[in-house]
Structure formats: C-alpha cells, structure tokens
Design a protein around this motif. Sequence first.
Motif, PDB file in Angstrom:
ATOM      1  N   PRO A 103     -37.761 -29.715 -21.937  1.00 14.62           N
ATOM      2  CA  PRO A 103     -36.800 -30.161 -20.825  1.00 14.62           C
ATOM      3  C   PRO A 103     -35.264 -29.750 -21.119  1.00 14.62           C
ATOM      4  O   PRO A 103     -34.873 -29.447 -22.205  1.00 14.62           O
ATOM      5  N   ILE A 104     -34.737 -29.570 -19.910  1.00 13.03           N
ATOM      6  CA  ILE A 104     -33.337 -28.922 -19.996  1.00 13.03           C
ATOM      7  C   ILE A 104     -32.614 -30.303 -19.949  1.00 13.03           C
ATOM      8  O   ILE A 104     -32.992 -31.383 -19.585  1.00 13.03           O
ATOM      9  N   LEU A 105     -31.151 -30.125 -20.296  1.00  7.75           N
ATOM     10  CA  LEU A 105     -30.083 -30.957 -20.190  1.00  7.75           C
ATOM     11  C   LEU A 105     -29.036 -30.950 -19.421  1.00  7.75           C
ATOM     12  O   LEU A 105     -28.490 -29.686 -19.264  1.00  7.75           O
ATOM     13  N   PHE A 106     -28.609 -32.017 -18.795  1.00  6.83           N
ATOM     14  CA  PHE A 106     -27.453 -31.934 -17.718  1.00  6.83           C
ATOM     15  C   PHE A 106     -26.995 -33.517 -18.012  1.00  6.83           C
ATOM     16  O   PHE A 106     -27.534 -34.374 -18.237  1.00  6.83           O
ATOM     17  N   PRO A 107     -25.578 -33.677 -17.581  1.00 15.49           N
ATOM     18  CA  PRO A 107     -24.997 -35.026 -17.562  1.00 15.49           C
ATOM     19  C   PRO A 107     -25.840 -35.958 -16.414  1.00 15.49           C
ATOM     20  O   PRO A 107     -26.277 -35.385 -15.659  1.00 15.49           O
ATOM     21  N   ASP A 108     -25.555 -37.348 -16.717  1.00 13.20           N
ATOM     22  CA  ASP A 108     -26.366 -38.266 -15.984  1.00 13.20           C
ATOM     23  C   ASP A 108     -25.539 -38.346 -14.555  1.00 13.20           C
ATOM     24  O   ASP A 108     -26.070 -38.756 -13.630  1.00 13.20           O
ATOM     25  N   PHE A 141     -25.388 -32.774 -26.827  1.00 15.92           N
ATOM     26  CA  PHE A 141     -26.104 -31.631 -26.377  1.00 15.92           C
ATOM     27  C   PHE A 141     -26.604 -30.863 -27.825  1.00 15.92           C
ATOM     28  O   PHE A 141     -27.021 -29.827 -27.653  1.00 15.92           O
ATOM     29  N   PHE A 142     -26.398 -31.469 -29.065  1.00 21.95           N
ATOM     30  CA  PHE A 142     -26.704 -30.802 -30.253  1.00 21.95           C
ATOM     31  C   PHE A 142     -28.480 -31.602 -30.633  1.00 21.95           C
ATOM     32  O   PHE A 142     -28.491 -32.308 -31.526  1.00 21.95           O
ATOM     33  N   ASN A 145     -33.723 -28.480 -26.831  1.00 21.78           N
ATOM     34  CA  ASN A 145     -33.918 -28.631 -25.490  1.00 21.78           C
ATOM     35  C   ASN A 145     -34.337 -27.243 -24.954  1.00 21.78           C
ATOM     36  O   ASN A 145     -34.307 -26.362 -25.800  1.00 21.78           O
ATOM     37  N   GLY A 146     -34.574 -27.154 -23.504  1.00 23.59           N
ATOM     38  CA  GLY A 146     -35.001 -25.843 -22.979  1.00 23.59           C
ATOM     39  C   GLY A 146     -33.924 -25.085 -22.175  1.00 23.59           C
ATOM     40  O   GLY A 146     -34.180 -24.241 -21.598  1.00 23.59           O
ATOM     41  N   GLY A 147     -32.693 -25.610 -22.319  1.00 17.00           N
ATOM     42  CA  GLY A 147     -31.425 -25.209 -21.631  1.00 17.00           C
ATOM     43  C   GLY A 147     -30.436 -26.280 -21.332  1.00 17.00           C
ATOM     44  O   GLY A 147     -30.606 -27.256 -21.323  1.00 17.00           O
ATOM     45  N   ILE A 148     -29.391 -25.766 -20.808  1.00 20.70           N
ATOM     46  CA  ILE A 148     -28.291 -26.868 -20.389  1.00 20.70           C
ATOM     47  C   ILE A 148     -27.568 -26.345 -19.197  1.00 20.70           C
ATOM     48  O   ILE A 148     -27.440 -24.903 -19.167  1.00 20.70           O
ATOM     49  N   ILE A 149     -27.143 -27.352 -18.429  1.00 19.90           N
ATOM     50  CA  ILE A 149     -26.312 -26.792 -17.201  1.00 19.90           C
ATOM     51  C   ILE A 149     -25.282 -27.972 -16.919  1.00 19.90           C
ATOM     52  O   ILE A 149     -25.781 -29.176 -16.917  1.00 19.90           O
ATOM     53  N   LEU A 170     -22.205 -23.938 -27.153  1.00 21.92           N
ATOM     54  CA  LEU A 170     -22.818 -22.509 -26.999  1.00 21.92           C
ATOM     55  C   LEU A 170     -23.258 -22.467 -28.448  1.00 21.92           C
ATOM     56  O   LEU A 170     -24.516 -21.604 -28.689  1.00 21.92           O
ATOM     57  N   ASP A 171     -22.678 -22.474 -29.354  1.00 24.05           N
ATOM     58  CA  ASP A 171     -22.983 -22.287 -30.834  1.00 24.05           C
ATOM     59  C   ASP A 171     -24.085 -23.022 -31.356  1.00 24.05           C
ATOM     60  O   ASP A 171     -25.053 -22.356 -32.075  1.00 24.05           O
ATOM     61  N   TYR A 172     -24.410 -24.440 -30.844  1.00 27.79           N
ATOM     62  CA  TYR A 172     -25.579 -24.790 -31.465  1.00 27.79           C
ATOM     63  C   TYR A 172     -26.934 -24.604 -30.587  1.00 27.79           C
ATOM     64  O   TYR A 172     -27.977 -24.758 -31.208  1.00 27.79           O
ATOM     65  N   ASN A 173     -26.496 -23.995 -29.539  1.00 24.76           N
ATOM     66  CA  ASN A 173     -27.779 -23.750 -28.552  1.00 24.76           C
ATOM     67  C   ASN A 173     -27.825 -22.362 -28.252  1.00 24.76           C
ATOM     68  O   ASN A 173     -28.268 -21.722 -27.125  1.00 24.76           O
TER      69      ASN A 173
END
Length: 353
Positions: A103-108, A141-142, A145-149, A170-173
């Motif tokens: 799963p990717i992550l983005f804000p609700d 975001f820590f 996950n499969g990506g972040i936007i 960016l550092d964590y991911n």
Amino acid sequence: MSIYWSNVVKNINPYIPGEQPKDRKYIKLNTNENPYPPSERVIQAMKDAANSDIRLYPDPECYELREVIASYFNLNIENVYAGNGSDELLAFSFLAFFNPDRPILFPDVTYTFYPVYADLFNIKYETVRLDEEFSIPVELFFRENGGIIFPNPNAPTGKDISIESIKKILDYNKNVVVIIDEAYVDFGAESTVELIKNYPNLLIIRTFSKSHSLAGLRIGFALGNEELIQGLSRIKNSINSYTIDRIAMAGAMEAIKDYEYFKSTSRKIINTRERIIVKLKELGFNVVDSKANFVFISHPVIPAVDIFNKLKERGILVRYFNKPRIDNYLRVTIGTDEQMDCFLEEVKNITVI
Ligand code: PMP
C-alpha cells in the motif's frame, strides 16, 4: 453499465473535475486557474510555432523544453521530464513507481485524483490522517509502505509542509519513491528541488497550469533522479510517444524564460490572497493558512453548501467537496482584486444577517 465495458471500466470511480459551465458568465473561482493571462512573449512564441513546422511530429523526448527547464532549476536534462499536464505525469508515476502489492500512503485530505489513479492501476493505498489544523503528521509516514505522495502546499487546504519535515520522510523511506506534487509551490511554499541531488527517491511534479497561467495548454514536468526520469520515459513510450505538441512546447519554454512575468503575477496573487484572508476573518470565517492560489474556508454558522449555492446563484463559482472532514469548507481560488471584491461583497450579503 454496458456489456461492452471491461472489468476495469466497470470498477473505476473517475475523477470529477471542477465545473466549466457554459450556461452563463461566472466569476470563476473554482478550479485554481490563474486570473492573469500568460505574457505576450508566450503568446508570440505559440503563434510562431503554429506558423512553422506543425505538419511534423513534435520531438517525442521534448529535449529543448527539458533543457530550458533544467537550466532554470540548475539541473541536468536527465533530471527533467515533461508531460501533458501534471495529471498525466502523476498517472505515469503511479504506474512507474508503485506496485499493486504494497500500500502507498497519502493524506486523508488531499488531491482527489490520487485514489482514482490507485484504483485504476490496482494499487492499494492507506491514508494518513491530517491533524485538526490539516497539518501532515510526519511520523505517520514512518511505517512500511509501497510509496508516498502528497502535494506541497497541500490541496485543497493550501497548507504547506517544511523542507525539514520532508527530509525526515525521505530519510525514513529510502527504499520507496516519495512524490511531492508542487503544483502550487510558486505561491509561497518552499520547493524541494535542492534535495534531488541527495535523495534518489524524490520525484517532484510541477505544472504550468497555475503560476504560469497556462492551464489551457496542458503541460507539466517532473524533476528527479535520472533513474526515475527513465522510468517515466519507459511508461510514456509504452502509451503515447508524442504527449506534448509543438505549440504547447513553444509556449511552455517561453513561459519559463519570461520568469519575471510569472514572478510578478504570482506576487500579485499572493498579495490579493493575504488581503482576502484578513477580510474573510473579519467576516467571521475560519481560514486555513494558505501558501497556494486558493483559500480553504468555513463559516461557524452557515453551512458551506448553502454559501456555495447562494454564490452560484449570484454568478460566483467556488469549489465544494462533499467529502468526510471537509464538507463544511469551500475552496476559493484567488482571482483578480476586482473579482475578489465582488466575491467578498456577495459573501458579506450571504453571511451577515
Ligand atoms: N496536482 C494538484 C494538487 C492539483 O490541484 C492539480 C490541478 N487540478 C494538478 C496536480 C493537475 O494540474 P495539471 O494537470 O493542470 O498540470
């Protein structure tokens, strides 16, 4: 539902763009377009392009345009890609960098095209809950996950996130791609362009539709590490070789070169925004801190949908989202001072009893 539809078509939930009404003339504050036209130089460049080699296909790799963009941002051409609006580049990015299984992550609360792309490409996603002030809680975001936007500043709230916070994400991911959608960054947020050299997992998506007054031309661009740009190129060349036409390319190049013009119109919009925020607060509105060319507002007494409908009756279009957490807010694009004075006048008539 049609028997001719594929399963993909049956199952998708397409994005609904803001209205572009034809029934009457509105003051259009609903789709975050720039109220100022592009510069004369841009118009002339497009006329010249229309009068030259239009019978020939355009350059599929947009070298000249990418070079102009690279030089403006002090990057190499290998760090730049161009697309038919940033929406196209966002779609290509979902295909190029996100996998169906993680799963990717983005804000609700964010740009509503992200879940549409995720569903279309069968990519799982989880949303990160913004805090009560609509800020992004970095630590959410820590996790695996499969990506972040996310956009910076966010849409439709207009709230920005600091470079320091983005660095932490960016550092964590480091093993996944983090996409920062900088559609509105020229209106006061800080760009992450400087981080590209140190973060191979960072992809920035930009557009000519907002600060460059060229929403009608459909041009966006991506900035990032060479491998990411190659990934985008592989997807583009598997779908459509020529996504940007000659006229659009000429207009976009001139828009970048004529940076004093777009800086001055952006400054005007920022000044108008700050003036409008003060006035809206005086009228009792709650106004989210905005670094974009729009404001996100709610009234303590009158429901947003009522204000939306009454404004529309009076010839002013704003954007209302009937979505969880934001169904009592309106997103109002910053227009010219004159347009915003009309908007304020009508808002006053509607809300001051
Ligand atoms: N990202 C965000 C956050 C937006 O609000 C928009 C405008 N709808 C876009 C991208 C797309 O812009 P365009 O396709 O016009 O470049």
